[in-house]
Motif scaffolding. Structure first.
Motif, PDB file in Angstrom:
ATOM      1  N   PHE A 102       0.872  -1.178   0.000  1.00 28.22           N
ATOM      2  CA  PHE A 102       0.000   0.000   0.000  1.00 28.22           C
ATOM      3  C   PHE A 102       0.901   1.218   0.000  1.00 28.22           C
ATOM      4  CE2 PHE A 102      -2.613  -3.141   2.510  1.00 28.22           C
ATOM      5  CZ  PHE A 102      -3.439  -3.468   1.451  1.00 28.22           C
ATOM      6  N   GLU A 103       1.093   1.819  -1.183  1.00 27.14           N
ATOM      7  CA  GLU A 103       2.162   2.798  -1.355  1.00 27.14           C
ATOM      8  C   GLU A 103       1.999   4.066  -0.528  1.00 27.14           C
ATOM      9  OE1 GLU A 103       2.717   3.611  -5.482  1.00 27.14           O
ATOM     10  OE2 GLU A 103       3.993   1.838  -5.684  1.00 27.14           O
ATOM     11  N   HIS A 104       0.745   4.470  -0.312  1.00 22.30           N
ATOM     12  CA  HIS A 104       0.555   5.728   0.409  1.00 22.30           C
ATOM     13  C   HIS A 104       0.508   5.540   1.912  1.00 22.30           C
ATOM     14  CE1 HIS A 104      -0.911   6.460  -3.706  1.00 22.30           C
ATOM     15  NE2 HIS A 104      -0.294   7.608  -3.548  1.00 22.30           N
ATOM     16  N   SER A 145       5.381   3.919   1.982  1.00 18.08           N
ATOM     17  CA  SER A 145       5.968   2.690   1.440  1.00 18.08           C
ATOM     18  C   SER A 145       6.354   2.799  -0.024  1.00 18.08           C
ATOM     19  CB  SER A 145       4.991   1.532   1.599  1.00 18.08           C
ATOM     20  OG  SER A 145       4.604   1.446   2.929  1.00 18.08           O
ATOM     21  N   GLY A 146       5.700   3.715  -0.745  1.00 16.45           N
ATOM     22  CA  GLY A 146       6.040   3.908  -2.145  1.00 16.45           C
ATOM     23  C   GLY A 146       7.487   4.349  -2.327  1.00 16.45           C
ATOM     24  N   TYR A 147       8.067   4.926  -1.284  1.00 22.06           N
ATOM     25  CA  TYR A 147       9.440   5.405  -1.391  1.00 22.06           C
ATOM     26  C   TYR A 147      10.473   4.398  -0.926  1.00 22.06           C
ATOM     27  CZ  TYR A 147       7.304   9.923  -2.278  1.00 22.06           C
ATOM     28  OH  TYR A 147       6.572  10.924  -2.815  1.00 22.06           O
ATOM     29  N   LEU A 148      10.037   3.224  -0.493  1.00 17.87           N
ATOM     30  CA  LEU A 148      10.999   2.199  -0.092  1.00 17.87           C
ATOM     31  C   LEU A 148      11.694   1.626  -1.323  1.00 17.87           C
ATOM     32  CD1 LEU A 148       8.929   0.123   2.511  1.00 17.87           C
ATOM     33  CD2 LEU A 148      10.470   2.025   2.944  1.00 17.87           C
TER      34      LEU A 148
ATOM     35  N   VAL B 168      -7.391   0.644   7.323  1.00 18.70           N
ATOM     36  CA  VAL B 168      -7.894  -0.388   6.405  1.00 18.70           C
ATOM     37  C   VAL B 168      -8.578   0.261   5.198  1.00 18.70           C
ATOM     38  CG1 VAL B 168      -9.632  -2.189   6.149  1.00 18.70           C
ATOM     39  CG2 VAL B 168      -8.079  -2.240   8.090  1.00 18.70           C
ATOM     40  N   LEU B 169      -9.379   1.294   5.453  1.00 19.47           N
ATOM     41  CA  LEU B 169     -10.048   1.969   4.335  1.00 19.47           C
ATOM     42  C   LEU B 169      -9.038   2.603   3.379  1.00 19.47           C
ATOM     43  CD1 LEU B 169     -13.252   3.715   5.763  1.00 19.47           C
ATOM     44  CD2 LEU B 169     -12.935   1.414   4.864  1.00 19.47           C
ATOM     45  N   ARG B 170      -8.000   3.209   3.946  1.00 21.16           N
ATOM     46  CA  ARG B 170      -6.975   3.809   3.074  1.00 21.16           C
ATOM     47  C   ARG B 170      -6.259   2.736   2.273  1.00 21.16           C
ATOM     48  NH1 ARG B 170      -3.777   6.438   7.427  1.00 21.16           N
ATOM     49  NH2 ARG B 170      -2.174   6.752   5.863  1.00 21.16           N
ATOM     50  N   ALA B 171      -6.049   1.589   2.888  1.00 22.35           N
ATOM     51  CA  ALA B 171      -5.400   0.483   2.182  1.00 22.35           C
ATOM     52  C   ALA B 171      -6.262   0.031   1.006  1.00 22.35           C
ATOM     53  CB  ALA B 171      -5.147  -0.687   3.141  1.00 22.35           C
ATOM     54  N   ILE B 172      -7.573  -0.035   1.238  1.00 18.89           N
ATOM     55  CA  ILE B 172      -8.476  -0.444   0.158  1.00 18.89           C
ATOM     56  C   ILE B 172      -8.355   0.514  -1.018  1.00 18.89           C
ATOM     57  CG2 ILE B 172     -10.908  -0.676  -0.493  1.00 18.89           C
ATOM     58  CD1 ILE B 172     -11.460  -1.643   2.338  1.00 18.89           C
ATOM     59  N   SER B 173      -8.312   1.818  -0.715  1.00 21.21           N
ATOM     60  CA  SER B 173      -8.255   2.777  -1.810  1.00 21.21           C
ATOM     61  C   SER B 173      -6.921   2.689  -2.544  1.00 21.21           C
ATOM     62  CB  SER B 173      -8.522   4.190  -1.292  1.00 21.21           C
ATOM     63  OG  SER B 173      -7.376   4.978  -1.312  1.00 21.21           O
ATOM     64  N   ASP B 174      -5.882   2.256  -1.868  1.00 23.36           N
ATOM     65  CA  ASP B 174      -4.574   2.101  -2.510  1.00 23.36           C
ATOM     66  C   ASP B 174      -4.566   0.941  -3.500  1.00 23.36           C
ATOM     67  OD1 ASP B 174      -2.784   4.040  -1.873  1.00 23.36           O
ATOM     68  OD2 ASP B 174      -1.315   2.660  -1.019  1.00 23.36           O
ATOM     69  N   ASP B 175      -5.088  -0.194  -3.111  1.00 23.26           N
ATOM     70  CA  ASP B 175      -4.961  -1.394  -3.934  1.00 23.26           C
ATOM     71  C   ASP B 175      -5.988  -2.443  -3.498  1.00 23.26           C
ATOM     72  OD1 ASP B 175      -4.151  -3.715  -5.251  1.00 23.26           O
ATOM     73  OD2 ASP B 175      -2.029  -3.143  -5.197  1.00 23.26           O
ATOM     74  N   ARG B 289      -2.762  13.370  -3.071  1.00 18.24           N
ATOM     75  CA  ARG B 289      -1.550  12.572  -3.178  1.00 18.24           C
ATOM     76  C   ARG B 289      -1.112  12.513  -4.633  1.00 18.24           C
ATOM     77  NH1 ARG B 289      -4.853   7.070  -2.190  1.00 18.24           N
ATOM     78  NH2 ARG B 289      -5.403   6.698  -4.351  1.00 18.24           N
ATOM     79  N   HIS B 290       0.182  12.562  -4.837  1.00 20.72           N
ATOM     80  CA  HIS B 290       0.711  12.284  -6.158  1.00 20.72           C
ATOM     81  C   HIS B 290       0.811  10.781  -6.231  1.00 20.72           C
ATOM     82  CE1 HIS B 290       2.589  16.383  -6.478  1.00 20.72           C
ATOM     83  NE2 HIS B 290       2.357  16.287  -5.190  1.00 20.72           N
ATOM     84  N   ASP B 291       0.801  10.256  -7.437  1.00 17.01           N
ATOM     85  CA  ASP B 291       1.150   8.856  -7.480  1.00 17.01           C
ATOM     86  C   ASP B 291       2.645   8.757  -7.320  1.00 17.01           C
ATOM     87  OD1 ASP B 291      -1.135   7.369  -7.440  1.00 17.01           O
ATOM     88  OD2 ASP B 291      -1.631   8.034  -9.463  1.00 17.01           O
TER      89      ASP B 291
END
Lengths: 268, 295
Positions: A102-104, A145-148, B168-175, B289-291
Motif C-alpha cells: 500500500f504505497e501511500h 511505502s512507495g518510497y521504499l 484499512v479503508l486507506r489500504a483499500i483505496s490504494d490497492d 496525493r501524487h502517485d
C-alpha cells in the motif's frame, strides 16, 4: 515422482481455470504441499504460475477468472467456494507479484491494515515478529511505502502477509527485479521462517537457481500444465531443467535442435 | 465598497466555505476509501434534509431527535446504495462507476420531487436570526454554527483515518487486490465509507437547509462540493477544509465586488473558474496525493 507421505496442507487436483468464460489459463494442474514443507512452482512467463496461486487464494474473481474444474483442498477442507478473506482466515496468505504494497501508507500502517482479522494484542505481537525478521522495515516504518527500495518493499509484502498468521505462505516471484544479494537475503529469511515456525511455503519463481536452493520439491509448469515434479536435488540434475532454467547448456547448437522436440513432448 | 463590508463578506464567506467543505468531505470520504468520485453527494445531502423533515413533521419528533433518526436512516441508505448499485461494479472501468453515481444523483432528485414536490419547506433549528458581532463585523449565526460543526467533523475524521479501521479503508483505496490478499473485506470497507458519507450528507443537509430551506436546489451543492474536493485534492480531508475556506472567501469577496456590476451570477462563475483552473494547473489539488514514483 516421489510423492511425500507426510500430511498435505494444500492439495490441488486437476485444477482448470478459465478467464472471461473463454480463455483457458491452466489446464489440469495438480500440486501438493506437505505440512511444514517448502515447495517451488517453476516455469516461464505466462505458463500459469500466477493463475495457479490466485486460484488458491481466491483472487481470480477480481480478474474475472474462475476455477471451472478440479478440487482445491486446504488441510482436507474444500476451499473452492470461499471468499478471499475467508481463505486468509483459514491461513492462506498470498504475496502478490510485483510486491503491491500500500504505497501511500507507511510500512507500519501496511502491517496494521493486514491485521483486520486480529485483535490488537495479536497485531502488536505479529508486528514485533515481522520487525524481528526484517529489522530494516522497523528503521523505515514511518516513510510512505512507495518510497521504499524494491527489496524493502518485497520484505514489507512478505511481512504484511505474515501479519495474517498464515499456515501456508504463497509467494509470487519474490525475486523479481531484485539484486542477487537481496534475493539471497530474502530467501534465507524465508528458509528461517519455514524452519523456526513450521510455516509451509509455496514459492513461485522464474529464478529456478535461487528457488531450488531452498525448497525440498519442485513442480515445473508449462502452458498451464504440470510437466515435471521431483525433489529439488533431482530437478537440479535434470538436463532439461539445467538447459531451460539454470542456463547450463554447454554444446549450444546441438541442444538448440533438441529444444523444440522436447518442448513439444511436454506440451502434448 | 468599504473595507469593513469587504472583510464582512470575506468572514462570512469563510464560514460558508466551511459548510461547502462538509459537502466535499462526503465526496473525499468515498474517494479516500474506494477511489470512486461520488457525484451523488449533492442529492444525498438533499435527500437527508427531506428525511429529517419527514421525521419531524409526519412523525412529530422534536428536531434534534428527527436529526438523530435521519442520521441512522441515512447510514442505512448509504449501505444500501453501495450494496445495490455499486458492489457489482467493482473492478469495472471507472467511467461506468462515475456514470452510475450521476444516475443516482438524478434519480434521488427526481424521486424527491415525486414524493415531496418542489415547494421550499423551512428547517428550523432554533438558531436566532440576530447576527453575531465580531468587532465591527456582522456574522451570520447559522453560518458560524455550520462552521463549528464542520471543524468538529474534520477533527473526527482526522482521528478516524489514523485508527485501525481508517487505515484499512486507506489500504483499500490504494490497492483492492492487495487488500483482498491480506484478508480485508473490501466490500464491507467500501460500504462503510458510503454509510459514513451519507451521515456527513445528513449533517450538511441539516445545516444548509436551515439557511436556505429544503428543496431540490440543495442538490446543487454538488457543484460546490466537487469544486472544493478537487481543489483540496480529492483524497485529503484537510485539503477539503482549507479549499472550502479558500473558495468561500474568494466567492464572498468576488460577489460583493462583482455582483453589482454583473447582476448576480458571480458566485457560480467563481466556482466554475476555480474548478477549471485547478484541473488545468494543479490536477492533484492543493494536498492530493501524487502517485508515488521512485527514482
Amino acid at each position: 515422482m516421489n510423492a511425500p507421505i507426510t500430511a498435505k496442507i494444500l492439495s490441488l487436483n486437476n485444477i482448470e481455470v478459465v478467464y472471461d468464460h473463454v480463455s483457458l489459463a491452466i489446464k489440469g494442474v495438480s500440486i501438493d504441499v506437505p505440512e511444514g514443507g517448502m515447495v517451488a512452482l517453476l516455469g516461464a512467463n505466462g505458463a500459469g504460475k500466477s493463475t495457479t496461486l490466485k486460484s488458491i487464494s481466491g483472487l481470480l474473481t477480481a480478474e474475472r477468472g474462475e476455477v471451472r474444474r478440479g478440487e482445491l483442498q486446504f488441510r482436507g477442507q474444500s476451499i473452492g467456494g470461499l471468499m478471499p478473506q475467508d481463505r486468509v482466515k483459514l491461513g492462506i496468505a498470498h504475496v502478490l507479484e510485483g510486491r503491491r504494497v500500500f504505497e501511500h501508507l507507511t510500512p507500519d500502517e501496511n502491517l496494521i491494515a493486514a491485521s483486520a482479522l486480529h485483535s490488537r494484542q495479536d497485531m502488536n505481537r505479529n508486528k514485533d515478529r515481522v520487525y524481528s525478521y526484517f529489522p530494516r522495515l522497523h528503521e523505515r516504518r514511518t516513510v510512505a511505502s512507495g518510497y521504499l527500495s524494491g527489496g524493502e518493499q518485497q520484505m514489507l509484502a512478505i511481512g504484511r502477509a505474515l501479519m495474517t498468521q498464515p499456515k501456508l505462505l504463497m509467494l509470487d516471484e519474490p525475486s523479481l527485479g531484485l539484486a542477487p544479494f537481496l534475493v539471497a537475503e530474502i530467501f534465507q529469511i524465508l528458509g528461517r521462517i519455514n524452519r523456526d515456525e513450521g510455516l509451509s511455503i509455496l514459492l513461485v519463481e522464474q529464478n529456478a537457481i535461487a528457488a531450488l536452493e531452498i525448497v525440498s520439491h519442485g513442480y515445473l509448469i508449462e502452458s498451464g500444465r504440470i510437466v515435471m515434479h521431483d525433489s529439488a536435488a533431482a530437478l537440479k540434475k535434470n538436463p532439461d531443467i539445467q538447459e531451460f532454467y539454470l542456463g547450463g547448456a554447454e554444446n549450444k547448437n546441438f541442444r538448440d535442435i533438441k529444444h523444440y522436440s522436447r518442448r513439444k513432448r511436454w506440451l502434448t | 465598497m468599504d473595507a469593513i463590508s469587504l472583510m464582512e463578506s470575506a468572514a462570512n464567506g469563510a464560514l460558508i466555505g466551511l459548510m461547502y467543505s462538509l459537502v466535499a468531505m462526503g465526496i473525499v470520504l468515498i474517494y479516500k476509501s474506494s477511489s470512486v468520485p461520488n457525484l451523488a453527494q449533492g442529492s444525498m445531502t438533499m435527500l437527508a434534509a427531506y428525511v429529517v423533515l419527514a421525521f419531524a413533521n409526519s412523525a412529530g419528533a422534536p428536531i434534534w431527535a428527527a436529526i438523530s433518526l435521519a442520521i441512522i436512516t441515512m447510514f442505512i441508505i448509504g449501505l444500501a446504495i453501495e450494496r445495490v448499485a455499486l458492489r457489482r461494479l467493482a473492478g469495472r472501468p471507472i467511467i461506468m462507476i462515475l456514470m452510475m453515481t450521476l444516475g443516482l444523483e438524478i434519480f434521488l432528485r427526481a424521486g424527491s420531487m415525486t414524493i415531496w414536490g418542489g415547494t421550499t419547506r423551512p428547517m428550523n433549528l432554533g438558531i436566532s436570526d440576530a447576527p453575531l458581532f465580531l468587532g465591527p463585523l456582522l456574522i451570520n449565526r447559522a453560518y458560524a454554527f455550520g462552521a463549528v460543526v464542520t471543524i468538529a467533523m474534520f477533527g473526527f475524521f482526522v482521528m478516524f483515518f489514523r485508527s485501525r479501521v481508517g487505515v484499512v479503508l486507506r489500504a483499500i483505496s490504494d490497492d483492492y487486490t492487495a487488500a483482498w490478499s491480506v484478508g480485508i473485506s473490501v466490500e464491507r470497507g467500501v460500504a462503510l465509507s458510503w454509510a459514513m458519507s451519507a451521515v456527513v450528507a445528513t449533517i450538511a443537509g441539516v445545516l444548509w437547509s436551515s439557511v436556505q430551506g429544503v428543496d431540490q436546489s440543495l442538490a446543487q451543492l454538488l457543484l460546490k462540493g466537487v469544486t472544493v474536493a478537487v481543489l483540496g485534492g480529492l483524497d485529503s480531508i484537510g485539503g477539503a477544509l482549507l479549499a472550502g475556506v479558500l473558495l468561500g472567501v474568494v466567492e464572498g469577496i468576488a460577489s460583493s465586488v462583482l455582483d453589482p456590476l454583473l447582476g448576480g451570477a458571480s458566485r457560480d462563475l467563481v466556482d466554475a473558474a476555480m474548478l477549471i483552473l485547478t484541473i488545468l494547473i494543479r490536477p492533484h489539488g492543493l494536498f492530493g496525493r501524487h502517485d508515488i514514483e521512485r527514482v
